[in-house]
Design an enzyme around this catalytic site. Structure first.
Site, PDB file in Angstrom:
ATOM      1  N   GLY A 131      42.908  41.844  41.286  1.00  0.00           N
ATOM      2  CA  GLY A 131      42.369  43.176  41.517  1.00  0.00           C
ATOM      3  C   GLY A 131      41.511  43.242  42.774  1.00  0.00           C
ATOM      4  O   GLY A 131      41.618  44.171  43.576  1.00  0.00           O
ATOM      5  N   ASN A 140      34.792  50.243  34.402  1.00  0.00           N
ATOM      6  CA  ASN A 140      34.749  48.977  33.670  1.00  0.00           C
ATOM      7  C   ASN A 140      33.527  48.853  32.765  1.00  0.00           C
ATOM      8  O   ASN A 140      33.590  48.171  31.745  1.00  0.00           O
ATOM      9  CB  ASN A 140      34.790  47.780  34.637  1.00  0.00           C
ATOM     10  CG  ASN A 140      33.862  47.941  35.816  1.00  0.00           C
ATOM     11  OD1 ASN A 140      33.885  48.952  36.520  1.00  0.00           O
ATOM     12  ND2 ASN A 140      33.022  46.952  36.036  1.00  0.00           N
ATOM     13  N   GLN A 168      41.182  48.508  35.163  1.00  0.00           N
ATOM     14  CA  GLN A 168      40.827  48.652  33.741  1.00  0.00           C
ATOM     15  C   GLN A 168      41.799  49.569  32.997  1.00  0.00           C
ATOM     16  O   GLN A 168      41.941  49.480  31.785  1.00  0.00           O
ATOM     17  CB  GLN A 168      39.396  49.207  33.591  1.00  0.00           C
ATOM     18  CG  GLN A 168      38.307  48.227  33.984  1.00  0.00           C
ATOM     19  CD  GLN A 168      38.207  47.027  33.050  1.00  0.00           C
ATOM     20  OE1 GLN A 168      38.596  47.075  31.877  1.00  0.00           O
ATOM     21  NE2 GLN A 168      37.693  45.925  33.563  1.00  0.00           N
ATOM     22  N   ALA A 215      46.608  41.268  36.688  1.00  0.00           N
ATOM     23  CA  ALA A 215      47.362  40.859  35.495  1.00  0.00           C
ATOM     24  C   ALA A 215      46.479  40.399  34.333  1.00  0.00           C
ATOM     25  O   ALA A 215      46.819  40.616  33.174  1.00  0.00           O
ATOM     26  CB  ALA A 215      48.342  39.740  35.869  1.00  0.00           C
ATOM     27  N   THR A 245      52.271  32.330  50.697  1.00  0.00           N
ATOM     28  CA  THR A 245      53.397  32.112  49.783  1.00  0.00           C
ATOM     29  C   THR A 245      53.151  32.826  48.465  1.00  0.00           C
ATOM     30  O   THR A 245      52.084  32.690  47.866  1.00  0.00           O
ATOM     31  CB  THR A 245      53.572  30.595  49.523  1.00  0.00           C
ATOM     32  OG1 THR A 245      53.813  29.975  50.784  1.00  0.00           O
ATOM     33  CG2 THR A 245      54.726  30.320  48.580  1.00  0.00           C
ATOM     34  N   CYS A 278      30.886  40.514  36.012  1.00  0.00           N
ATOM     35  CA  CYS A 278      30.550  39.959  37.315  1.00  0.00           C
ATOM     36  C   CYS A 278      29.049  39.949  37.538  1.00  0.00           C
ATOM     37  O   CYS A 278      28.563  39.344  38.468  1.00  0.00           O
ATOM     38  CB  CYS A 278      31.222  40.770  38.409  1.00  0.00           C
ATOM     39  SG  CYS A 278      32.888  41.207  37.999  1.00  0.00           S
TER      40      CYS A 278
HETATM   41  C1  LIG Z   1      37.490  48.083  37.789  1.00  0.00           C
HETATM   42  C2  LIG Z   1      37.729  46.705  38.316  1.00  0.00           C
HETATM   43  N1  LIG Z   1      38.182  46.550  39.575  1.00  0.00           N
HETATM   44  C3  LIG Z   1      38.427  45.337  40.094  1.00  0.00           C
HETATM   45  C4  LIG Z   1      38.198  44.190  39.369  1.00  0.00           C
HETATM   46  C5  LIG Z   1      38.482  42.853  39.977  1.00  0.00           C
HETATM   47  O1  LIG Z   1      39.671  42.310  39.460  1.00  0.00           O
HETATM   48  P1  LIG Z   1      39.984  40.723  39.572  1.00  0.00           P
HETATM   49  O2  LIG Z   1      39.161  40.064  38.530  1.00  0.00           O
HETATM   50  O3  LIG Z   1      41.435  40.590  39.296  1.00  0.00           O
HETATM   51  O4  LIG Z   1      39.656  40.315  40.960  1.00  0.00           O
HETATM   52  C6  LIG Z   1      37.713  44.288  38.056  1.00  0.00           C
HETATM   53  C7  LIG Z   1      37.411  43.087  37.248  1.00  0.00           C
HETATM   54  O5  LIG Z   1      36.605  43.096  36.337  1.00  0.00           O
HETATM   55  C8  LIG Z   1      37.480  45.593  37.516  1.00  0.00           C
HETATM   56  O6  LIG Z   1      37.021  45.759  36.264  1.00  0.00           O
END
Ligand SMILES: Cc1ncc(COP(=O)(O)O)c(C=O)c1O
Length: 393
Positions: free
Chosen positions: A77, A159, A187, A208, A245, A333
């Site tokens: 993401g 999120n 999300q 994913a 790759t 995070c």
């Molecule tokens: C709304 C949102 N965007 C982006 C991300 C980042 O995704 P990734 O963990 O695959 O880098 C998250 C991960 O918690 C998310 O909740």
């Protein structure tokens, strides 16, 4: 009501990540050992891997209602979001494309990218405010657009508090003014329909591991005709939009997980909804001072979030963990971050109160007993923390 004395193990942090579905693992396995060719090689082993990648691209495109050539595979993401924002802004030349509109409650993948681009690339940005329920009002977008706005980026669902945004209305406003629209659907994937034509978006980011796929793989939908400047330089993979790759087992897993999520969409979302509603009702009834955050109806089917006035979310998470309940405060995070939730602050929650956020998110294998146990543990711990707090006053 289940007893909170016997320690069980309950995971209610599916918004942070999900386990990889065994059917997904099974689909991926041959691509580690048997069909290990580099999908960019011209020989037979390479062509077999390439075929798997192109099949995966077709599956994703079918679910998103777009062309396979409009799907770019990424490492997740965060990379998808970076590619969308940096890719558009850096490829649109000159002062006519120096401004981005986003919202105050985006994931740090968006907000930190905007901050860095403002300090290093001379990009300006405007963050749209949100209501007390974390909704972006499409009416606020029009005055925020400038003649040099290149992109609008608003998340499909939040999120931290699960609020679903009016993406098609926002996209229609952007389109009417010739501005590209990106949505971070990380999300939303697996919980809301992802038809890019119905949403009217030009770009959409996926990851994913949020829908029972593997970690470290994602996708970005990029509408035909949009040329992105690659965020990382190297080979001309992914039609020159993403160097490196391709992760063959990863993209096979992403496509399989997405397909399962949409094949089983009705039963999964009905299950999420029923347990989420049970959870919200019981928490509001049994946990002292608990308030629901986010929108009461326009929220992700598997998402419940609360505010516990005067408590510290990180302390609460620690106590819940000791009772075997995996939950989260603010976003995954930010665990360990002493700052209060910026999402709650943007929703108008006072600074002191915004420390007390709690997120409980439901998965496809969550049971009613899990919910009962979690509510009982939560009620016990919250009562204890309030008692301790009073004793220290
Ligand atoms: C709304 C949102 N965007 C982006 C991300 C980042 O995704 P990734 O963990 O695959 O880098 C998250 C991960 O918690 C998310 O909740």
């Amino acid at each position: 009501m289940a007893s909170a004395n016997a320690t069980q193990s309950v995971y209610l942090d599916y918004a942070a990540t999900t386990p990889t579905d065994p059917r997904v693992v099974e689909a991926m396995l041959p691509y580690f050992t048997e069909i290990y060719g580099n999908a960019h090689s011209g020989h037979r082993p390479g062509r077999r891997a390439e075929q798997a990648v192109e099949d995966a691209r077709e599956t994703v495109a079918r679910i998103l209602n777009c062309k396979p050539s409009e799907i770019v595979f990424t490492s997740g993401g965060t990379e998808s979001v970076n590619l969308a924002i940096r890719g558009v802004t850096l490829s649109e030349k000159g002062d006519s494309a120096k401004h981005i509109v986003s919202s105050a409650i985006e994931h740090s993948a968006v907000l930190k990218t905007l901050e860095q681009m403002a300090s290093t690339n001379g990009i300006e940005y405007t963050l749209l405010p949100v209501s007390q329920e974390a909704v972006v009002d499409p009416e606020t977008l029009i005055p925020a657009l400038q003649p040099n706005t290149a992109l609008v980026s608003v998340m499909a669902a939040n999120n931290e508090v699960g609020t679903i945004q009016p993406i098609s209305a926002l996209a229609a406003q952007a389109k009417a003014r010739g501005v590209l629209m990106h949505t971070d659907a990380v999300q939303a994937a697996g919980q809301l329909p992802l038809d890019v034509q119905a949403l009217g978006v030009d770009m959409l980011s996926l990851s994913a591991h949020k829908f029972y796929g593997p970690k470290g793989v994602g996708a970005l939908y990029v509408r035909d005709g949009i040329r992105l400047t690659p965020s990382q330089t190297g080979g001309s993979h992914e039609e020159g939009q993403r160097a490196g790759t391709v992760n063959t087992p990863g993209v096979v897993g992403l496509a399989k997980a997405l397909q399962l999520a949409y094949d089983e969409f009705d039963e999964r979302t009905a299950h999420y909804r029923s347990l989420r509603d049970q959870l919200i009702d019981e928490v509001l009834r049994l946990v002292p001072n608990a308030r629901l955050t986010g929108h009461s109806e326009q929220r992700l089917p598997g998402h419940a979030s609360f505010l516990l006035d005067g408590l510290d979310g990180n302390t609460l998470i620690m106590h819940l963990d000791m009772k075997g309940l995996a939950a989260s405060s603010a976003s995954a995070c930010k665990t360990g971050n002493p700052e209060p939730s910026s999402v709650l602050l943007a929703m108008g929650v006072p600074y002191e109160t915004a420390f007390g956020s709690l997120r409980l998110t439901i998965g496809k294998d969550t049971t009613e007993t899990d919910i009962e146990y979690s509510v009982s543990v939560l009620a016990q711990i919250v009562e204890k923390l309030y008692r301790l707090r009073q004793n220290y006053r």
